[in-house]
Design a protein around this motif. Structure first.
Motif, PDB file in Angstrom:
ATOM      1  N   ASN A 131       0.803  -1.221   0.000  1.00 50.21           N
ATOM      2  CA  ASN A 131       0.000   0.000   0.000  1.00 50.21           C
ATOM      3  C   ASN A 131       0.835   1.270   0.000  1.00 50.21           C
ATOM      4  O   ASN A 131       0.295   2.355  -0.228  1.00 50.21           O
ATOM      5  CB  ASN A 131      -0.954   0.007   1.194  1.00 50.21           C
ATOM      6  CG  ASN A 131      -2.120  -0.924   0.994  1.00 50.21           C
ATOM      7  OD1 ASN A 131      -2.498  -1.230  -0.136  1.00 50.21           O
ATOM      8  ND2 ASN A 131      -2.690  -1.389   2.088  1.00 50.21           N
ATOM      9  N   PHE A 158       2.974   2.009  -2.181  1.00 53.43           N
ATOM     10  CA  PHE A 158       3.100   2.384  -3.596  1.00 53.43           C
ATOM     11  C   PHE A 158       1.732   2.722  -4.161  1.00 53.43           C
ATOM     12  O   PHE A 158       0.704   2.366  -3.603  1.00 53.43           O
ATOM     13  CB  PHE A 158       3.728   1.223  -4.395  1.00 53.43           C
ATOM     14  CG  PHE A 158       5.069   0.813  -3.854  1.00 53.43           C
ATOM     15  CD1 PHE A 158       6.189   1.593  -4.066  1.00 53.43           C
ATOM     16  CD2 PHE A 158       5.205  -0.349  -3.121  1.00 53.43           C
ATOM     17  CE1 PHE A 158       7.428   1.219  -3.555  1.00 53.43           C
ATOM     18  CE2 PHE A 158       6.434  -0.742  -2.603  1.00 53.43           C
ATOM     19  CZ  PHE A 158       7.541   0.058  -2.824  1.00 53.43           C
ATOM     20  N   ASP A 159       1.732   3.422  -5.301  1.00 56.29           N
ATOM     21  CA  ASP A 159       0.467   3.664  -5.996  1.00 56.29           C
ATOM     22  C   ASP A 159      -0.145   2.327  -6.369  1.00 56.29           C
ATOM     23  O   ASP A 159       0.551   1.342  -6.612  1.00 56.29           O
ATOM     24  CB  ASP A 159       0.698   4.495  -7.259  1.00 56.29           C
ATOM     25  CG  ASP A 159       1.071   5.925  -6.917  1.00 56.29           C
ATOM     26  OD1 ASP A 159       0.661   6.394  -5.838  1.00 56.29           O
ATOM     27  OD2 ASP A 159       1.763   6.566  -7.729  1.00 56.29           O
ATOM     28  N   ARG A 160      -1.450   2.308  -6.443  1.00 52.57           N
ATOM     29  CA  ARG A 160      -2.161   1.056  -6.745  1.00 52.57           C
ATOM     30  C   ARG A 160      -1.766   0.545  -8.130  1.00 52.57           C
ATOM     31  O   ARG A 160      -2.057   1.192  -9.152  1.00 52.57           O
ATOM     32  CB  ARG A 160      -3.670   1.292  -6.695  1.00 52.57           C
ATOM     33  CG  ARG A 160      -4.474   0.055  -6.950  1.00 52.57           C
ATOM     34  CD  ARG A 160      -5.081  -0.414  -5.701  1.00 52.57           C
ATOM     35  NE  ARG A 160      -5.697  -1.714  -5.906  1.00 52.57           N
ATOM     36  CZ  ARG A 160      -6.675  -2.152  -5.186  1.00 52.57           C
ATOM     37  NH1 ARG A 160      -7.145  -1.421  -4.233  1.00 52.57           N
ATOM     38  NH2 ARG A 160      -7.160  -3.344  -5.398  1.00 52.57           N
TER      39      ARG A 160
END
Length: 85
Positions: A32, A34-36
């Motif tokens: 989580n 990091f960007d999705r």
């Protein structure tokens, strides 16, 4: 140094009851950060992390489901742990 049967059983129980939930929380937290990513990549990461914990824990879990090899055979049969024939 090889671990005894009872030590491996206790360690495996500790890993499953305490270590695995902590590992899951850490893995989800790290992902989580990091960007999705796309669904397929996120699934691949979780599957990879699901197998990653096995590598260091494999020696602990080997043979834990088997009867104690150091126990006398007559004591095993008295407990009723022998499979039906």
């Amino acid at each position: 140094m090889a671990l005894g049967y009872k030590t491996r059983r206790r360690l495996s129980l500790l890993v499953l009851l305490v270590g695995m939930p902590l590992y899951v929380v850490v893995a989800v937290t790290v992902v989580n950060l990091f960007d999705r990513p796309p669904f397929w990549l996120e699934l691949l990461v979780y599957v990879g992390l699901g197998f990653l914990w096995i590598l260091p824990m494999k020696p602990i879990f080997i043979g834990v489901g088997q009867p104690d090899p150091e126990q006398k055979p007559d004591a095993v049969s008295q407990r009723g742990d022998t499979p039906p024939r």
